[in-house]
Every structure is written in structure tokens, then in C-alpha cells.
Design an enzyme around this catalytic site. Structure first.
Site, PDB file in Angstrom:
ATOM      1  CB  CYS A 127      -2.999   0.583  -2.586  1.00 58.41           C
ATOM      2  SG  CYS A 127      -3.120   2.297  -3.131  1.00 58.41           S
TER       3      CYS A 127
ATOM      4  CG  ASP B 180      -1.827   1.244   1.265  1.00 55.83           C
ATOM      5  OD1 ASP B 180      -2.380   1.602   0.214  1.00 55.83           O
ATOM      6  OD2 ASP B 180      -1.979   1.854   2.336  1.00 55.83           O
ATOM      7  CB  SER B 181       0.173   4.765  -0.738  1.00 60.36           C
ATOM      8  OG  SER B 181      -1.032   4.856  -0.004  1.00 60.36           O
TER       9      SER B 181
ATOM     10  CD  GLU C 261      -0.905   7.374   6.273  1.00 63.80           C
ATOM     11  OE1 GLU C 261       0.134   7.601   6.903  1.00 63.80           O
ATOM     12  OE2 GLU C 261      -1.103   6.329   5.621  1.00 63.80           O
TER      13      GLU C 261
ATOM     14  CB  CYS D 159      -9.699   4.575   0.218  1.00 58.90           C
ATOM     15  SG  CYS D 159      -8.073   5.093   0.829  1.00 58.90           S
TER      16      CYS D 159
ATOM     17  CG  HIS E 197      -5.406   5.224   4.216  1.00 56.79           C
ATOM     18  ND1 HIS E 197      -4.763   4.670   3.147  1.00 56.79           N
ATOM     19  CD2 HIS E 197      -4.441   5.776   5.002  1.00 56.79           C
ATOM     20  CE1 HIS E 197      -3.451   4.887   3.265  1.00 56.79           C
ATOM     21  NE2 HIS E 197      -3.235   5.558   4.381  1.00 56.79           N
TER      22      HIS E 197
HETATM   23  N1  DGL Z   1      -4.881   3.367   0.736  1.00 57.68           N
HETATM   24  C1  DGL Z   1      -4.904   3.824  -0.598  1.00 57.68           C
HETATM   25  C2  DGL Z   1      -6.143   3.325  -1.328  1.00 57.68           C
HETATM   26  O1  DGL Z   1      -6.693   2.316  -0.974  1.00 57.68           O
HETATM   27  C3  DGL Z   1      -4.746   5.277  -0.899  1.00 57.68           C
HETATM   28  C4  DGL Z   1      -4.224   6.257   0.023  1.00 57.68           C
HETATM   29  C5  DGL Z   1      -3.412   7.302  -0.730  1.00 57.68           C
HETATM   30  O2  DGL Z   1      -3.986   8.278  -1.234  1.00 57.68           O
HETATM   31  O3  DGL Z   1      -2.217   7.070  -0.824  1.00 57.68           O
HETATM   32  O4  DGL Z   1      -6.559   3.932  -2.293  1.00 57.68           O
END
Ligand code: DGL
Length: 276
Positions: A75, A11-12, A155, A193, A195
Site C-alpha cells: 500500500c 493493503d487497505s 474497488e 497506488c 489499486h
Molecule cells: N492501495 C492503497 C495505496 O497503494 C490505497 C488505497 C486507499 O486509499 O486505501 O495507496
């Protein structure tokens, strides 16, 4: 046959830990190698070309240096824009993204056929969820919106409280207004997402009990189990697997905020800082 090589999860940042958590619960004997590209987060506001090149670097590192037997792109942004190039670049190592499993979760959950999706700007712009949902069930209505601030709030660990609540009201109100495209109000919200699952309690509070919240963590874990089984890549044995983490920026924040996503402490000794 037993294959003890780790499963790579990418993931990022820390969002993919929500997927890793579901994977660990389904596959307690497997070893995992998690890579969070924390130095280059967020991916969601970057162009498809940039995200594709970042994701390729990360996935190649997992395969070449980490020796993983499969890569899970935990991600949505990278899954929605880079899955094709990644699959090509990594072959024959199998690859699983989170958009298709998330779409499947949404289609199974809805009763009235109107699914709302919240995601990053990049995921919304690329339309991957709309295509994936319509690929499964063409009759569905899909409404989507980008919730850019949610990534920063997650985050930061600001997963509840007045700032998060206000942001949720602001982003969700247009999606859930009665007038959307003449369709019934969405009865399902896909957290598109990785997150976002940690924000679910606040989102549920804002939306009320009529709206089901789903994410791709469990359906992705189910897809990984199926793929490993089919390819004969499962590990055998009764000992519990190891989890190692790699990040591209200082591990301090990852160790501090990551446990909220992972649902367990993360030892600083298990986190390595690497350069892509
Ligand atoms: N967790 C990432 C996703 O599922 C994105 C978060 C980011 O913008 O880096 O899209």
C-alpha cells in the site's frame, strides 16, 4: 536452510493483490498471508496518524498471529507515511514498502527526466515519491496529483467504460499539459497506488503510446527476492506455495472483485474475516 513461514502482504483493500500477483510469479514456492483492511478502506483520504496506527495493528497481527517471516506493505499510502514506525515496531522482522521500488521503476523508465506520479491524497501530501525519486536521481522533475476517485472505481470493478475514461481525462489533463513547470511533458507515469495497475489500459489509452506506465509490483517483488535471499529466508522445495487471505469486513466483495487484481480466482474458503 529452508524457511516455510509465510510472507505477509498488507493493503487497505484489494489493491495489494497486484503486488501479491507479482510476488507469486517470482516466488511460486513461497506461502503468503494477505491482509486487506477492507473495513477501514480508504486509507488515502485519512491522516498520517490514523494510517500509521491502522498499519501498525495490521502488520503486528501478521507477525504475531500469522507468524510471517517478512512483511510487504503493498500500500503506497501506508508505505509513504508509516514505514519508519512500522520498521521500528516490527523489528527484527524485515519490512519492504512499495514507494522506493515504484520510484526506482519510474527513474529507470523515463527518458526525458520528467516523471508524473498519480497516487492517493495521503501519498501526494506526504511527498514520499518526490523524496524517493530525488533520492535516486536529484535532477528529475516530478509532478504529482491525487486521483482519489480511482480507488473507489477500482474497488467497484469499474476499471473501464465512460465513467473511468472521463475521470482519467479529468485527473491527467493538468499533469500532462505542455506548460508544466517549463519542463518537457512527462514521458513516464508512476502508478503510485496499488489499486491503479488494473486501470492501466484506460490510462494508456488516454495518454497515448509516448507515455510509459510503471508500477511498483515487479520492482517490489525483485526487492523481496533479494532480501529473502540475503537473509537466508527462502523456502526450499518444488511444491507450489499456499495463499491465504484475511479481510476485516465481509469477504463477499473481496472474492468478487479481487480476481481482477490478483489475476486468478479467489476461493471463499481461503478468505477469513478477522478483527484487528
Ligand atoms: N492501495 C492503497 C495505496 O497503494 C490505497 C488505497 C486507499 O486509499 O486505501 O495507496
Amino acid at each position: 536452510m529452508s524457511d516455510a513461514r509465510p510472507i505477509g502482504v498488507f493493503d487497505s483493500g484489494i489493491g495489494g493483490l497486484t503486488v501479491l500477483r507479482a510476488l507469486r510469479a517470482c516466488l511460486p514456492h513461497e506461502n503468503f498471508l494477505y491482509l486487506g483492511d477492507t473495513a477501514r478502506l480508504p486509507y488515502g483520504t485519512k491522516s498520517a496518524e490514523t494510517v500509521t496506527s491502522y498499519a501498525l495493528q495490521a502488520a503486528r497481527l501478521l507477525v504475531r498471529w500469522g507468524g510471517v517471516k517478512m512483511v510487504v506493505i503493498a500500500c503506497n499510502t501506508a508505505s509513504s507515511v508509516a514505514l519508519g514506525p512500522l520498521a521500528q515496531g516490527l523489528a527484527p522482522v524485515p519490512l519492504i514498502g512499495v514507494v522506493e521500488p515504484g520510484a526506482r521503476a519510474g527513474v529507470s523508465a523515463t527518458r526525458n527526466g520528467h516523471i508524473a506520479v498519480i497516487a492517493t491524497e495521503g501519498t501526494v501530501r506526504g511527498g514520499a515519491y518526490v523524496r524517493a525519486i530525488h533520492g535516486i536521481a536529484p535532477e528529475m522533475t516530478v509532478s504529482q496529483t491525487a486521483c482519489t476517485l480511482f480507488v473507489a472505481l477500482a474497488e467497484e470493478g469499474w476499471i473501464d467504460g465512460p465513467i473511468m475514461e472521463h475521470a482519467a481525462q479529468r485527473y491527467l489533463a493538468p499533469l500532462f499539459s505542455e506548460s508544466t513547470a517549463g519542463a518537457p511533458r512527462p514521458d513516464t507515469l508512476v502508478l503510485g497506488c496499488t489499486h491503479f495497475p488494473v486501470l492501466a489500459p484506460v490510462l494508456a489509452n488516454v495518454l497515448g503510446p509516448q507515455v510509459r506506465l510503471v508500477d511498483s509490483a515487479q520492482t517490489t517483488a525483485d526487492a523481496v527476492v533479494g532480501e529473502l535471499r540475503q537473509r537466508g529466508l527462502l523456502v526450499a522445495g518444488a511444491t507450489s506455495g499456499r495463499v491465504n487471505f484475511m479481510v476485516t469486513d465481509s469477504p463477499e466483495r473481496f472474492v468478487r472483485v479481487g480476481p481482477v487484481f490478483f489475476g486468478a480466482p479467489i476461493s471463499p474458503d481461503a478468505v477469513e474475516t478477522i478483527d484487528l
